[in-house]
Design a protein around this motif. Structure first.
Motif, PDB file in Angstrom:
ATOM      1  N   ALA A  94     -17.120  -7.834   1.077  1.00 17.37           N
ATOM      2  CA  ALA A  94     -16.968  -8.426   2.413  1.00 17.37           C
ATOM      3  C   ALA A  94     -17.678  -9.768   2.484  1.00 17.37           C
ATOM      4  O   ALA A  94     -18.692  -9.916   3.134  1.00 17.37           O
ATOM      5  CB  ALA A  94     -17.515  -7.470   3.479  1.00 17.37           C
ATOM      6  N   ARG A 151     -22.697  -8.174  -2.948  1.00 13.99           N
ATOM      7  CA  ARG A 151     -21.679  -7.890  -3.939  1.00 13.99           C
ATOM      8  C   ARG A 151     -21.779  -6.507  -4.543  1.00 13.99           C
ATOM      9  O   ARG A 151     -20.812  -6.033  -5.105  1.00 13.99           O
ATOM     10  CB  ARG A 151     -21.767  -8.914  -5.069  1.00 13.99           C
ATOM     11  N   ILE A 201     -13.106   4.508   0.826  1.00 14.94           N
ATOM     12  CA  ILE A 201     -13.752   3.304   1.347  1.00 14.94           C
ATOM     13  C   ILE A 201     -14.921   3.673   2.246  1.00 14.94           C
ATOM     14  O   ILE A 201     -16.034   3.140   2.122  1.00 14.94           O
ATOM     15  CB  ILE A 201     -12.725   2.458   2.115  1.00 14.94           C
ATOM     16  N   LEU A 223     -13.630  -4.302  -0.917  1.00  9.20           N
ATOM     17  CA  LEU A 223     -14.142  -4.197   0.440  1.00  9.20           C
ATOM     18  C   LEU A 223     -15.625  -3.959   0.468  1.00  9.20           C
ATOM     19  O   LEU A 223     -16.251  -4.170   1.479  1.00  9.20           O
ATOM     20  CB  LEU A 223     -13.424  -3.060   1.143  1.00  9.20           C
ATOM     21  N   GLY A 224     -16.232  -3.525  -0.634  1.00  4.47           N
ATOM     22  CA  GLY A 224     -17.677  -3.363  -0.593  1.00  4.47           C
ATOM     23  C   GLY A 224     -18.343  -4.712  -0.436  1.00  4.47           C
ATOM     24  O   GLY A 224     -19.422  -4.833   0.111  1.00  4.47           O
ATOM     25  N   ALA A 265      -9.870 -13.100  -0.657  1.00  3.64           N
ATOM     26  CA  ALA A 265     -10.896 -12.183  -0.154  1.00  3.64           C
ATOM     27  C   ALA A 265     -10.477 -10.747  -0.444  1.00  3.64           C
ATOM     28  O   ALA A 265     -11.296  -9.897  -0.724  1.00  3.64           O
ATOM     29  CB  ALA A 265     -11.109 -12.403   1.333  1.00  3.64           C
ATOM     30  N   ALA A 266      -9.184 -10.474  -0.384  1.00  5.71           N
ATOM     31  CA  ALA A 266      -8.726  -9.104  -0.616  1.00  5.71           C
ATOM     32  C   ALA A 266      -9.071  -8.678  -2.023  1.00  5.71           C
ATOM     33  O   ALA A 266      -9.453  -7.555  -2.267  1.00  5.71           O
ATOM     34  CB  ALA A 266      -7.223  -9.019  -0.387  1.00  5.71           C
ATOM     35  N   ASN A 316      -8.738   5.519   2.531  1.00  8.84           N
ATOM     36  CA  ASN A 316      -9.724   5.226   3.576  1.00  8.84           C
ATOM     37  C   ASN A 316     -10.966   6.062   3.425  1.00  8.84           C
ATOM     38  O   ASN A 316     -12.079   5.595   3.691  1.00  8.84           O
ATOM     39  CB  ASN A 316      -9.106   5.486   4.957  1.00  8.84           C
ATOM     40  N   ALA A 363     -11.607 -15.802   9.247  1.00 11.52           N
ATOM     41  CA  ALA A 363     -10.234 -15.378   9.490  1.00 11.52           C
ATOM     42  C   ALA A 363     -10.203 -14.327  10.581  1.00 11.52           C
ATOM     43  O   ALA A 363      -9.243 -14.220  11.323  1.00 11.52           O
ATOM     44  CB  ALA A 363      -9.617 -14.822   8.205  1.00 11.52           C
ATOM     45  N   GLY A 364     -11.304 -13.559  10.702  1.00  9.68           N
ATOM     46  CA  GLY A 364     -11.340 -12.453  11.664  1.00  9.68           C
ATOM     47  C   GLY A 364     -11.124 -12.917  13.093  1.00  9.68           C
ATOM     48  O   GLY A 364     -10.211 -12.472  13.766  1.00  9.68           O
ATOM     49  N   PRO A 373      -7.258 -15.317   2.679  1.00 10.09           N
ATOM     50  CA  PRO A 373      -7.277 -13.845   2.831  1.00 10.09           C
ATOM     51  C   PRO A 373      -6.877 -13.145   1.553  1.00 10.09           C
ATOM     52  O   PRO A 373      -7.419 -12.110   1.213  1.00 10.09           O
ATOM     53  CB  PRO A 373      -6.261 -13.585   3.936  1.00 10.09           C
ATOM     54  N   PRO A 376     -13.769 -13.550   5.078  1.00 10.90           N
ATOM     55  CA  PRO A 376     -13.059 -12.814   6.122  1.00 10.90           C
ATOM     56  C   PRO A 376     -13.544 -13.130   7.532  1.00 10.90           C
ATOM     57  O   PRO A 376     -12.718 -13.285   8.406  1.00 10.90           O
ATOM     58  CB  PRO A 376     -13.292 -11.361   5.768  1.00 10.90           C
ATOM     59  N   ALA A 425      -7.584 -13.961  13.712  1.00 13.08           N
ATOM     60  CA  ALA A 425      -6.621 -12.859  13.807  1.00 13.08           C
ATOM     61  C   ALA A 425      -6.799 -12.118  15.117  1.00 13.08           C
ATOM     62  O   ALA A 425      -5.847 -11.703  15.758  1.00 13.08           O
ATOM     63  CB  ALA A 425      -6.805 -11.915  12.622  1.00 13.08           C
ATOM     64  N   MET A 472      -2.281 -19.951   3.294  1.00 10.83           N
ATOM     65  CA  MET A 472      -3.149 -18.804   3.658  1.00 10.83           C
ATOM     66  C   MET A 472      -3.655 -18.155   2.387  1.00 10.83           C
ATOM     67  O   MET A 472      -3.468 -16.976   2.178  1.00 10.83           O
ATOM     68  CB  MET A 472      -2.346 -17.788   4.465  1.00 10.83           C
ATOM     69  N   ALA A 473      -4.269 -18.942   1.517  1.00 10.36           N
ATOM     70  CA  ALA A 473      -4.712 -18.361   0.257  1.00 10.36           C
ATOM     71  C   ALA A 473      -6.007 -17.599   0.434  1.00 10.36           C
ATOM     72  O   ALA A 473      -6.298 -16.696  -0.319  1.00 10.36           O
ATOM     73  CB  ALA A 473      -4.879 -19.458  -0.779  1.00 10.36           C
TER      74      ALA A 473
END
Lengths: 139, 208
Positions: free
Chosen positions: B15, B123, B149, B12-13, B7-8, B146, B22-23, B4, B19, B26, B1-2
């Protein structure tokens, strides 16, 4: 494209007009890709390079005018300030919380959807990171 | 599971495309877990409804608004509500997957310049430290992550709105990019009259 009526040169400056452009700056405040800034920094804020990249991404020229970038940067700071003040005055006074921001945004569909997406994705990433770490510890 | 983990680190800007695949995965796991839990609840609720029928009727009108837990609803209504919820979730997943496929087809057919611009669009982001510093200098207290973000995300959308409006103005006046300050100022004036720019400097008198 306006020309200054006194000197006849272009009225607005683009980054490529400066002699010392396209130099990778060592300082990176973590924002966007640094398009190369001149050696003299007129303001001490790390926002401009991010705003510049954003303007290109949203449809402007690859080298937007410095004056336009400055105007946008001022707009963004004013926007954030206004939002913060409004968020401080509703809900729990004196503090800014996510619920207040969401409440202020509810009328604007784009921003609302964007905030919802961002927060959901943040939760997913946190969950994925936790699962990844636990898998690491288990094995 | 490399994936996620990588991506982390992107922040988060950004995205990026990683993801979304994976979304749905999940989400599926979460949906199956939720359905299993609701079934156990329904078995208990069935027994309860038989014991206190009158009370269940009175509560069902109010509880019908909440899709999730229905203790006290009639069993068939509870089952129907749960099925609807699961259907809606499946439909949303399929729509998401369709959209992802369409996006992939679109992006694969971009020219070099368009790819550059698209990459910049995804980006570019405001530095979280600067935003956090700005908000904290206004409030005087610390803010949660939060909030930072959310605020940077909203600011990026705001920049997009202004730039798009300015491009409209530029095109309408028959001029070419790059955008000049007069376009930006006209765009801001238009957005202000539409009420999309917050301004708390003066009170608006409604009936003048």
């Amino acid at each position: 494209m306006q020309k200054c009526y006194l000197t006849g040169q272009n009225k607005y400056t683009q980054i490529k007009d400066r002699k010392d452009s396209f130099e990778e700056d060592a300082e990176d405040a973590g924002g966007g890709l640094d398009g190369g800034q001149g050696k003299r920094k007129m303001r001490q804020q790390p926002l401009p390079s991010a705003v510049r990249c954003m303007m290109y991404g949203f449809g402007d020229d690859q080298n937007p005018y410095t004056e336009s970038v400055d105007i946008l940067e001022d707009l963004v700071i004013e926007f954030i300030t206004e939002m913060t003040h409004k968020a401080m005055s509703i809900g729990r006074q004196g503090r800014v919380q996510v619920e207040d921001i969401v409440f202020l945004i509810r009328k604007d569909p784009r921003k609302f959807a964007r905030v919802k997406d961002l927060l959901t994705m943040n939760e997913e990433l946190k969950r994925a990171r936790k699962a990844f770490d636990e898998a690491n510890y288990g094995s | 599971m490399a994936a996620p983990g990588e991506a982390a680190r992107d922040g988060l800007g950004a995205a990026e495309q990683d993801p979304p695949p994976a979304g749905p995965g999940a989400e599926e796991a979460a949906g199956a877990g939720g359905a299993g839990g609701a079934e156990a609840g329904e078995a208990g609720a069935g027994g309860e409804a038989r014991a206190e029928a009158a009370d269940g009727e009175g509560r069902s009108a109010g509880a019908e608004a909440a899709d999730g837990e229905e203790p006290g609803l009639q069993p068939c209504a509870a089952r129907r509500a749960r099925l609807e919820l699961k259907e809606r979730k499946e439909k949303k997943q399929k729509v998401d997957e369709d959209e992802i496929q369409k996006m992939q087809i679109l992006v694969s057919s971009f020219s070099e310049e368009q790819l550059n611009r698209y990459e910049m669009y995804r980006r570019s982001a405001f530095p979280k430290a600067a935003i956090k510093r700005l908000i904290q200098s206004i409030t005087g207290t610390s803010v949660s992550q939060n909030v930072v973000i959310a605020m940077s995300g909203i600011s990026k959308v705001f920049v997009g709105e202004v730039v798009e409006e300015a491009l409209d103005v530029c095109e309408k006046w028959g001029e070419l990019p790059p955008l000049q300050p007069k376009h930006m100022r006209e765009a801001v004036r238009r957005l202000k009259s539409r009420g999309q720019i917050p301004n708390s400097k003066y009170k608006k008198i409604i009936f003048h």
